[in-house]
Design a protein around this motif. Structure first.
Motif, PDB file in Angstrom:
ATOM      1  N   ALA A   1      42.058  36.355  49.195  1.00 21.39           N
ATOM      2  CA  ALA A   1      43.445  36.398  49.651  1.00 21.39           C
ATOM      3  C   ALA A   1      44.400  35.979  48.542  1.00 21.39           C
ATOM      4  CB  ALA A   1      43.617  35.487  50.868  1.00 21.39           C
ATOM      5  N   VAL A   2      44.060  34.928  47.807  1.00 20.52           N
ATOM      6  CA  VAL A   2      44.907  34.463  46.712  1.00 20.52           C
ATOM      7  C   VAL A   2      45.004  35.523  45.624  1.00 20.52           C
ATOM      8  CG1 VAL A   2      45.079  32.784  44.828  1.00 20.52           C
ATOM      9  CG2 VAL A   2      44.479  32.019  47.134  1.00 20.52           C
ATOM     10  N   THR A   3      43.867  36.139  45.294  1.00 17.78           N
ATOM     11  CA  THR A   3      43.848  37.164  44.251  1.00 17.78           C
ATOM     12  C   THR A   3      44.689  38.372  44.656  1.00 17.78           C
ATOM     13  OG1 THR A   3      41.632  36.466  43.594  1.00 17.78           O
ATOM     14  CG2 THR A   3      42.358  38.622  42.840  1.00 17.78           C
ATOM     15  N   ALA A   4      44.568  38.791  45.920  1.00 19.06           N
ATOM     16  CA  ALA A   4      45.340  39.947  46.389  1.00 19.06           C
ATOM     17  C   ALA A   4      46.831  39.639  46.386  1.00 19.06           C
ATOM     18  CB  ALA A   4      44.878  40.342  47.788  1.00 19.06           C
ATOM     19  N   PHE A   5      47.205  38.443  46.846  1.00 19.48           N
ATOM     20  CA  PHE A   5      48.620  38.069  46.849  1.00 19.48           C
ATOM     21  C   PHE A   5      49.173  37.998  45.438  1.00 19.48           C
ATOM     22  CE2 PHE A   5      51.778  34.662  46.436  1.00 19.48           C
ATOM     23  CZ  PHE A   5      52.793  35.197  47.219  1.00 19.48           C
ATOM     24  N   MET A  24      35.194  37.450  41.986  1.00 21.90           N
ATOM     25  CA  MET A  24      35.164  36.514  40.877  1.00 21.90           C
ATOM     26  C   MET A  24      34.744  37.228  39.603  1.00 21.90           C
ATOM     27  SD  MET A  24      35.862  33.407  42.003  1.00 21.90           S
ATOM     28  CE  MET A  24      35.000  32.210  41.049  1.00 21.90           C
ATOM     29  N   THR A  25      35.422  36.975  38.509  1.00 25.78           N
ATOM     30  CA  THR A  25      35.110  37.644  37.248  1.00 25.78           C
ATOM     31  C   THR A  25      34.785  36.618  36.194  1.00 25.78           C
ATOM     32  OG1 THR A  25      36.653  39.387  37.823  1.00 25.78           O
ATOM     33  CG2 THR A  25      35.969  39.237  35.513  1.00 25.78           C
ATOM     34  N   ALA A  26      33.689  36.801  35.547  1.00 19.25           N
ATOM     35  CA  ALA A  26      33.281  35.853  34.513  1.00 19.25           C
ATOM     36  C   ALA A  26      34.166  36.000  33.296  1.00 19.25           C
ATOM     37  CB  ALA A  26      31.824  36.099  34.124  1.00 19.25           C
ATOM     38  N   THR A  27      34.526  34.893  32.701  1.00 19.18           N
ATOM     39  CA  THR A  27      35.308  34.905  31.475  1.00 19.18           C
ATOM     40  C   THR A  27      34.645  33.972  30.470  1.00 19.18           C
ATOM     41  OG1 THR A  27      36.735  33.115  32.195  1.00 19.18           O
ATOM     42  CG2 THR A  27      37.446  35.339  32.710  1.00 19.18           C
ATOM     43  N   ALA A  28      34.934  34.187  29.229  1.00 19.11           N
ATOM     44  CA  ALA A  28      34.362  33.331  28.188  1.00 19.11           C
ATOM     45  C   ALA A  28      35.469  32.875  27.269  1.00 19.11           C
ATOM     46  CB  ALA A  28      33.311  34.102  27.390  1.00 19.11           C
ATOM     47  N   GLU A  81      40.803  36.010  38.792  1.00 20.15           N
ATOM     48  CA  GLU A  81      41.266  37.300  38.274  1.00 20.15           C
ATOM     49  C   GLU A  81      40.676  37.515  36.887  1.00 20.15           C
ATOM     50  OE1 GLU A  81      45.560  38.993  36.880  1.00 20.15           O
ATOM     51  OE2 GLU A  81      45.447  38.295  38.958  1.00 20.15           O
ATOM     52  N   ALA A  82      40.363  38.754  36.571  1.00 21.04           N
ATOM     53  CA  ALA A  82      39.791  39.048  35.255  1.00 21.04           C
ATOM     54  C   ALA A  82      40.737  38.578  34.157  1.00 21.04           C
ATOM     55  CB  ALA A  82      39.536  40.542  35.124  1.00 21.04           C
ATOM     56  N   CYS A  83      40.194  37.927  33.158  1.00 20.54           N
ATOM     57  CA  CYS A  83      41.007  37.434  32.049  1.00 20.54           C
ATOM     58  C   CYS A  83      41.504  38.614  31.214  1.00 20.54           C
ATOM     59  CB  CYS A  83      40.182  36.499  31.176  1.00 20.54           C
ATOM     60  SG  CYS A  83      41.171  35.619  29.946  1.00 20.54           S
ATOM     61  N   PRO A  84      42.804  38.708  30.978  1.00 23.63           N
ATOM     62  CA  PRO A  84      43.331  39.810  30.169  1.00 23.63           C
ATOM     63  C   PRO A  84      42.755  39.808  28.747  1.00 23.63           C
ATOM     64  CG  PRO A  84      45.095  38.716  31.373  1.00 23.63           C
ATOM     65  CD  PRO A  84      43.876  37.857  31.515  1.00 23.63           C
ATOM     66  N   ALA A  85      42.815  40.953  28.127  1.00 22.83           N
ATOM     67  CA  ALA A  85      42.286  41.092  26.768  1.00 22.83           C
ATOM     68  C   ALA A  85      43.180  40.361  25.767  1.00 22.83           C
ATOM     69  CB  ALA A  85      42.183  42.565  26.399  1.00 22.83           C
ATOM     70  N   ALA A  86      42.624  40.057  24.616  1.00 23.87           N
ATOM     71  CA  ALA A  86      43.398  39.437  23.547  1.00 23.87           C
ATOM     72  C   ALA A  86      44.596  40.311  23.196  1.00 23.87           C
ATOM     73  CB  ALA A  86      42.512  39.248  22.316  1.00 23.87           C
ATOM     74  N   GLY A 136      43.808  31.852  37.369  1.00 23.24           N
ATOM     75  CA  GLY A 136      43.241  31.544  36.066  1.00 23.24           C
ATOM     76  C   GLY A 136      43.852  32.225  34.869  1.00 23.24           C
ATOM     77  N   VAL A 137      44.984  32.930  35.039  1.00 23.29           N
ATOM     78  CA  VAL A 137      45.518  33.707  33.914  1.00 23.29           C
ATOM     79  C   VAL A 137      46.734  33.076  33.245  1.00 23.29           C
ATOM     80  CG1 VAL A 137      44.604  35.882  34.800  1.00 23.29           C
ATOM     81  CG2 VAL A 137      46.901  35.157  35.467  1.00 23.29           C
ATOM     82  N   HIS A 138      47.209  31.929  33.756  1.00 27.16           N
ATOM     83  CA  HIS A 138      48.379  31.278  33.158  1.00 27.16           C
ATOM     84  C   HIS A 138      48.238  29.764  33.190  1.00 27.16           C
ATOM     85  CE1 HIS A 138      51.167  34.538  32.316  1.00 27.16           C
ATOM     86  NE2 HIS A 138      50.871  35.092  33.479  1.00 27.16           N
ATOM     87  N   TYR A 139      48.818  29.119  32.176  1.00 24.70           N
ATOM     88  CA  TYR A 139      49.019  27.671  32.208  1.00 24.70           C
ATOM     89  C   TYR A 139      50.150  27.355  33.191  1.00 24.70           C
ATOM     90  CZ  TYR A 139      46.668  27.330  27.586  1.00 24.70           C
ATOM     91  OH  TYR A 139      45.788  27.376  26.534  1.00 24.70           O
ATOM     92  N   PRO A 140      50.196  26.116  33.701  1.00 24.81           N
ATOM     93  CA  PRO A 140      51.349  25.717  34.525  1.00 24.81           C
ATOM     94  C   PRO A 140      52.682  25.861  33.787  1.00 24.81           C
ATOM     95  CG  PRO A 140      49.545  24.196  34.878  1.00 24.81           C
ATOM     96  CD  PRO A 140      49.118  25.105  33.752  1.00 24.81           C
ATOM     97  N   HIS A 141      52.723  25.548  32.473  1.00 22.33           N
ATOM     98  CA  HIS A 141      54.006  25.634  31.757  1.00 22.33           C
ATOM     99  C   HIS A 141      54.466  27.086  31.602  1.00 22.33           C
ATOM    100  CE1 HIS A 141      51.245  25.961  28.211  1.00 22.33           C
ATOM    101  NE2 HIS A 141      52.147  26.839  27.809  1.00 22.33           N
TER     102      HIS A 141
END
Length: 211
Positions: free
Chosen positions: A43-47, A1-5, A114-119, A165-170
């Protein structure tokens, strides 16, 4: 788990702001993912990160099976990785035009799997999703059974990009539509290269192109 802000300051420079479309749904999924058992999260993160390796394996299987098929089918099988690469490149360009920040950058997503990508690493459409749906559509033209297996890979891959956590559904929905349409059309056109493959089968590439 990776903290994001969250980064509300990004909102002033958005080209596309996805929060109003399905930001609430994204947050509900994210908070549900936080409560999953740790082994399931891993498992979800690895997949989500490495599942595209399975698509590559299906491409190899399609080429192997096409060795016993007609030249047009082999041409389509050889085109699959090229099609996927072209669709990925186009999707990356589209992302830079739409410039939608990741939801974990502008929403209070808490701790994402997953770690949140950079801006500057844009969100819309999802690269992972467009790749796997383009691959599934392309493989459908080679052999329906392999295409179906690829589709069964594509759907959870797309869902996983929201779950980590890195994408919206759309982001995922648009990527699935674009990937399917482009993969299907480009691979269908690749079948016209059958005569080229036919000549290659009579030459030095015979062992690679013929069973």
């Amino acid at each position: 788990m990776t903290a994001t802000a969250p980064a509300p300051a990004l909102a002033t420079s958005l080209a596309v702001d996805g929060r109003g479309l399905d930001g609430g749904l994204y947050l509900r999924v994210d908070h549900w993912a936080e409560r999953l058992p740790t082994p399931v999260q891993h498992a979800v993160t690895a997949f989500s990160a490495y599942g595209l390796v399975l698509l590559a394996a299906l491409m190899l299987w399609a080429w192997w099976r096409a060795r016993g098929a007609d030249s047009a089918t082999m041409a389509r099988a050889l085109a699959v990785p090229l099609v996927v690469t072209a669709v990925f490149a186009a999707d990356t360009l589209l992302k830079s035009v739409l410039a939608e920040p990741r939801p974990c950058q502008v929403l209070d997503a808490g701790r994402t799997l997953e770690a949140c990508p950079a801006a500057g690493d844009w969100s819309l459409p999802s690269n992972h999703t467009v790749i796997v749906f383009a691959g599934a559509a392309a493989l459908w033209h080679v052999e329906r059974r392999i295409g179906l297996l690829a589709l069964l890979l594509a759907v959870p891959m797309g869902l996983s990009r929201v779950l980590v956590g890195v994408h919206y559904p759309h982001d995922v929905l648009l990527a699935a539509v674009l990937g399917t349409a482009a993969g299907f059309a480009l691979t269908a056109a690749a079948g016209r290269a059958g005569p080229v493959v036919e000549r290659a089968r009579a030459g030095g590439l015979r062992r690679l192109l013929t069973a």
